[in-house]
Scaffold this motif. Structure first.
Motif, PDB file in Angstrom:
ATOM      1  N   ILE A  33       0.837  -1.202   0.000  1.00 48.61           N
ATOM      2  CA  ILE A  33       0.000   0.000   0.000  1.00 48.61           C
ATOM      3  C   ILE A  33       0.873   1.254   0.000  1.00 48.61           C
ATOM      4  O   ILE A  33       0.631   2.200  -0.761  1.00 48.61           O
ATOM      5  CB  ILE A  33      -0.950  -0.010   1.215  1.00 48.61           C
ATOM      6  N   ALA A  34       1.895   1.263   0.845  1.00 49.70           N
ATOM      7  CA  ALA A  34       2.782   2.429   0.918  1.00 49.70           C
ATOM      8  C   ALA A  34       3.471   2.670  -0.420  1.00 49.70           C
ATOM      9  O   ALA A  34       3.557   3.811  -0.896  1.00 49.70           O
ATOM     10  CB  ALA A  34       3.819   2.229   2.025  1.00 49.70           C
ATOM     11  N   SER A  35       3.945   1.595  -1.045  1.00 52.23           N
ATOM     12  CA  SER A  35       4.624   1.723  -2.334  1.00 52.23           C
ATOM     13  C   SER A  35       3.675   2.259  -3.393  1.00 52.23           C
ATOM     14  O   SER A  35       4.028   3.143  -4.188  1.00 52.23           O
ATOM     15  CB  SER A  35       5.177   0.361  -2.761  1.00 52.23           C
ATOM     16  N   GLY A  36       2.448   1.750  -3.409  1.00 52.07           N
ATOM     17  CA  GLY A  36       1.464   2.204  -4.393  1.00 52.07           C
ATOM     18  C   GLY A  36       1.097   3.666  -4.221  1.00 52.07           C
ATOM     19  O   GLY A  36       0.940   4.410  -5.196  1.00 52.07           O
ATOM     20  N   LEU A  37       0.977   4.102  -2.977  1.00 47.81           N
ATOM     21  CA  LEU A  37       0.584   5.489  -2.720  1.00 47.81           C
ATOM     22  C   LEU A  37       1.725   6.469  -2.986  1.00 47.81           C
ATOM     23  O   LEU A  37       1.489   7.646  -3.257  1.00 47.81           O
ATOM     24  CB  LEU A  37       0.093   5.632  -1.277  1.00 47.81           C
ATOM     25  N   ARG A  38       2.961   5.973  -2.916  1.00 47.97           N
ATOM     26  CA  ARG A  38       4.108   6.836  -3.215  1.00 47.97           C
ATOM     27  C   ARG A  38       4.401   6.935  -4.714  1.00 47.97           C
ATOM     28  O   ARG A  38       5.173   7.776  -5.152  1.00 47.97           O
ATOM     29  CB  ARG A  38       5.361   6.307  -2.516  1.00 47.97           C
ATOM     30  N   ALA A  39       3.803   6.049  -5.497  1.00 48.24           N
ATOM     31  CA  ALA A  39       4.106   5.998  -6.934  1.00 48.24           C
ATOM     32  C   ALA A  39       3.722   7.318  -7.615  1.00 48.24           C
ATOM     33  O   ALA A  39       2.752   7.995  -7.227  1.00 48.24           O
ATOM     34  CB  ALA A  39       3.369   4.834  -7.577  1.00 48.24           C
ATOM     35  N   GLY A  63      -8.386  -9.963  17.385  1.00 49.08           N
ATOM     36  CA  GLY A  63      -8.688  -9.607  18.761  1.00 49.08           C
ATOM     37  C   GLY A  63      -8.097  -8.270  19.150  1.00 49.08           C
ATOM     38  O   GLY A  63      -7.199  -7.739  18.491  1.00 49.08           O
ATOM     39  N   VAL A  64      -8.606  -7.721  20.258  1.00 46.97           N
ATOM     40  CA  VAL A  64      -8.119  -6.425  20.725  1.00 46.97           C
ATOM     41  C   VAL A  64      -6.690  -6.562  21.233  1.00 46.97           C
ATOM     42  O   VAL A  64      -6.264  -7.623  21.683  1.00 46.97           O
ATOM     43  CB  VAL A  64      -9.021  -5.854  21.847  1.00 46.97           C
ATOM     44  N   GLY A  65      -5.927  -5.476  21.120  1.00 48.12           N
ATOM     45  CA  GLY A  65      -4.593  -5.442  21.691  1.00 48.12           C
ATOM     46  C   GLY A  65      -3.535  -6.199  20.926  1.00 48.12           C
ATOM     47  O   GLY A  65      -2.450  -6.452  21.447  1.00 48.12           O
ATOM     48  N   ARG A  66      -3.812  -6.552  19.667  1.00 43.39           N
ATOM     49  CA  ARG A  66      -2.843  -7.340  18.893  1.00 43.39           C
ATOM     50  C   ARG A  66      -1.868  -6.486  18.099  1.00 43.39           C
ATOM     51  O   ARG A  66      -0.939  -7.007  17.495  1.00 43.39           O
ATOM     52  CB  ARG A  66      -3.583  -8.280  17.930  1.00 43.39           C
ATOM     53  N   GLY A  67      -2.073  -5.180  18.077  1.00 42.29           N
ATOM     54  CA  GLY A  67      -1.150  -4.296  17.371  1.00 42.29           C
ATOM     55  C   GLY A  67      -1.655  -3.817  16.028  1.00 42.29           C
ATOM     56  O   GLY A  67      -0.887  -3.225  15.252  1.00 42.29           O
ATOM     57  N   LYS A  68      -2.927  -4.018  15.730  1.00 40.02           N
ATOM     58  CA  LYS A  68      -3.470  -3.607  14.434  1.00 40.02           C
ATOM     59  C   LYS A  68      -3.356  -2.097  14.246  1.00 40.02           C
ATOM     60  O   LYS A  68      -2.906  -1.624  13.196  1.00 40.02           O
ATOM     61  CB  LYS A  68      -4.945  -4.048  14.326  1.00 40.02           C
ATOM     62  N   SER A  69      -3.780  -1.349  15.250  1.00 39.03           N
ATOM     63  CA  SER A  69      -3.749   0.112  15.146  1.00 39.03           C
ATOM     64  C   SER A  69      -2.324   0.632  15.077  1.00 39.03           C
ATOM     65  O   SER A  69      -2.036   1.605  14.365  1.00 39.03           O
ATOM     66  CB  SER A  69      -4.482   0.742  16.337  1.00 39.03           C
ATOM     67  N   MET A  70      -1.424  -0.005  15.804  1.00 39.47           N
ATOM     68  CA  MET A  70      -0.017   0.410  15.775  1.00 39.47           C
ATOM     69  C   MET A  70       0.558   0.276  14.371  1.00 39.47           C
ATOM     70  O   MET A  70       1.257   1.173  13.880  1.00 39.47           O
ATOM     71  CB  MET A  70       0.776  -0.436  16.772  1.00 39.47           C
ATOM     72  N   LEU A  71       0.261  -0.826  13.692  1.00 45.13           N
ATOM     73  CA  LEU A  71       0.766  -1.027  12.330  1.00 45.13           C
ATOM     74  C   LEU A  71       0.136  -0.019  11.372  1.00 45.13           C
ATOM     75  O   LEU A  71       0.814   0.502  10.475  1.00 45.13           O
ATOM     76  CB  LEU A  71       0.472  -2.453  11.874  1.00 45.13           C
ATOM     77  N   MET A  72      -1.137   0.262  11.544  1.00 46.01           N
ATOM     78  CA  MET A  72      -1.799   1.245  10.690  1.00 46.01           C
ATOM     79  C   MET A  72      -1.172   2.629  10.894  1.00 46.01           C
ATOM     80  O   MET A  72      -0.985   3.384   9.932  1.00 46.01           O
ATOM     81  CB  MET A  72      -3.297   1.283  10.983  1.00 46.01           C
ATOM     82  N   ASP A  73      -0.814   2.949  12.133  1.00 44.12           N
ATOM     83  CA  ASP A  73      -0.149   4.222  12.401  1.00 44.12           C
ATOM     84  C   ASP A  73       1.203   4.298  11.702  1.00 44.12           C
ATOM     85  O   ASP A  73       1.602   5.363  11.205  1.00 44.12           O
ATOM     86  CB  ASP A  73       0.033   4.412  13.905  1.00 44.12           C
ATOM     87  N   LEU A  74       1.928   3.181  11.677  1.00 38.77           N
ATOM     88  CA  LEU A  74       3.203   3.150  10.966  1.00 38.77           C
ATOM     89  C   LEU A  74       3.001   3.521   9.501  1.00 38.77           C
ATOM     90  O   LEU A  74       3.788   4.274   8.926  1.00 38.77           O
ATOM     91  CB  LEU A  74       3.841   1.757  11.051  1.00 38.77           C
ATOM     92  N   LEU A  75       1.951   2.978   8.899  1.00 44.09           N
ATOM     93  CA  LEU A  75       1.661   3.278   7.497  1.00 44.09           C
ATOM     94  C   LEU A  75       1.401   4.768   7.303  1.00 44.09           C
ATOM     95  O   LEU A  75       2.008   5.416   6.447  1.00 44.09           O
ATOM     96  CB  LEU A  75       0.456   2.467   7.019  1.00 44.09           C
ATOM     97  N   VAL A  76       0.497   5.324   8.089  1.00 41.55           N
ATOM     98  CA  VAL A  76       0.113   6.733   7.932  1.00 41.55           C
ATOM     99  C   VAL A  76       1.320   7.647   8.172  1.00 41.55           C
ATOM    100  O   VAL A  76       1.564   8.598   7.418  1.00 41.55           O
ATOM    101  CB  VAL A  76      -1.049   7.089   8.881  1.00 41.55           C
ATOM    102  N   ASP A  77       2.095   7.322   9.213  1.00 42.15           N
ATOM    103  CA  ASP A  77       3.251   8.168   9.545  1.00 42.15           C
ATOM    104  C   ASP A  77       4.335   8.105   8.467  1.00 42.15           C
ATOM    105  O   ASP A  77       5.153   9.027   8.354  1.00 42.15           O
ATOM    106  CB  ASP A  77       3.838   7.745  10.895  1.00 42.15           C
ATOM    107  N   SER A  78       4.346   7.019   7.689  1.00 40.48           N
ATOM    108  CA  SER A  78       5.383   6.868   6.666  1.00 40.48           C
ATOM    109  C   SER A  78       5.042   7.605   5.369  1.00 40.48           C
ATOM    110  O   SER A  78       5.837   7.603   4.432  1.00 40.48           O
ATOM    111  CB  SER A  78       5.588   5.380   6.352  1.00 40.48           C
ATOM    112  N   LEU A  79       3.850   8.214   5.322  1.00 41.83           N
ATOM    113  CA  LEU A  79       3.378   8.846   4.086  1.00 41.83           C
ATOM    114  C   LEU A  79       3.062  10.332   4.307  1.00 41.83           C
ATOM    115  O   LEU A  79       1.934  10.783   4.068  1.00 41.83           O
ATOM    116  CB  LEU A  79       2.130   8.118   3.574  1.00 41.83           C
TER     117      LEU A  79
END
Length: 355
Positions: A33-39, A63-79
């Protein structure tokens, strides 16, 4: 610009994260996703202007607390150069309803069309935290809304605790909602994050969650837990319940913070507290005072709030003027408060709220 996998490994090397196979398995989706959005935009035809190719998104559930939101934040912050918005799904839908109401007031017959167009014009990436649909008004418009967003080339990434087929489960007129589920499966990669580790709960395991008496030391303890759970970054979350607004002053990744006065010092009722319990996974509640006949109405609301949190298995972290059994010592309702005190004790258990 590093990809998401490299950022993730850098955080492990820095001791900010620990390796988790379930998280690592989904990283290629975020890299794509990050690569596609940077293209760079592509020109189709001699006289046409260059446009960005659509990038399919991701529906990440588990399940809750598995790190889903943390990974999504990494994506947003990288763009940083990609117009993006990261928002709690419930808050986003309330904004949509408010904007549709305003459009109708201005005489627009199809109120959703201009609202969807405005959202699509403002972002290329929409990152939703905790997609869940329980309200029929959301269910009836979400299909057309997302159709318009996808048609405009907006990339959607969302986290959820539910598999798409369980969205709006047993809801009124659910058959009208089923095309939206099909749209999600068509436009987004659906990925289940299966991990035995609940990081949000693990942060609290063995830690105190009930702090007394009130004072600078207790406030420091509460601030430390809040920072650990959220990184200290948060924004208000406003819930609309039958036309009323209930505001949680600070919210991030399912963790909310409010004072006793915010939730019990105003005229809120059972429906409001049920909405709060539905929206949050952890509530950090500050400054519960001594309760008596002098603040009987606030005490009644507090009892109702605790009942809602208890039934929804919300993790409660609070500061109070006294231990649960000594919060309410005189006045009408002392006997009934014994059950609340018992629940407050039970909710301090290290395994409280585990699924």
């Amino acid at each position: 610009m590093t990809d998401i996998s490299n950022q993730y490994q850098a955080k492990i090397a820095a001791g900010e994260l620990r390796p988790d196979p379930a998280q690592e398995a989904v990283l290629p989706h975020f890299d794509r996703i990050a690569s596609g959005l940077r293209a760079e935009p592509v020109k189709r035809g001699f006289f046409r202007k260059a446009v960005h190719e659509p990038v399919s998104g991701l529906y990440l559930w588990g399940g809750v607390g598995r790190g889903k939101s943390m990974l999504m934040d990494l994506l947003v912050d990288s763009l940083p150069d990609v117009p993006s918005r990261r928002v709690h799904f419930h808050a986003f839908m309330q904004e949509i309803h408010a904007q549709m109401h305003e459009a109708r007031q201005n005489g627009v017959e199809d109120a959703l069309a201009p609202v969807a167009a405005e959202v699509a014009k403002s972002v290329r990436l929409l990152a939703f935290d905790e997609m869940q649909i329980t309200d029929i008004t959301d269910a009836m418009i979400v299909g057309r809304l997302f159709e318009a967003l996808f048609e405009a080339g907006v990339t959607v990434v969302t986290t959820s605790n539910r598999v798409p087929d369980d969205l709006y489960k047993d809801g009124l007129n659910r058959q009208l909602f089923l095309p939206f589920i099909a749209l999600i499966k068509e436009k987004l990669d659906v990925w289940e994050m299966v991990s035995p580790t609940d990081y949000r709960q693990d942060r609290l395991t063995g830690s105190r969650v009930y702090f007394t008496p009130l004072g600078p030391e207790t406030r420091a303890e509460m601030n430390g837990i809040w920072t650990d759970l959220t990184g200290g970054a948060a924004s208000p979350l406003t819930l609309t319940v039958k036309g009323r607004e209930v505001t949680l002053p600070a919210f991030r990744n399912g963790v909310a913070r409010a004072s006793f006065f915010d939730l019990c010092g105003t005229m809120l009722g059972p429906g409001d507290y049920l909405a709060v319990a539905e929206a949050v996974k952890v509530l950090v509640l500050d400054d519960i005072p001594a309760l008596s006949r002098s603040n009987f109405n606030e005490a009644k609301r507090f009892v109702t709030l605790i009942d809602a949190l208890y039934e929804a298995k919300v993790r409660l972290i609070c500061s109070a003027s006294a231990e649960p059994e000594y919060l309410y010592l005189e006045g009408e309702g002392v006997f009934e408060f014994e059950r609340t005190a018992s629940r407050l004790r039970e909710m301090q258990d290290k395994d409280w709220g585990r699924e």
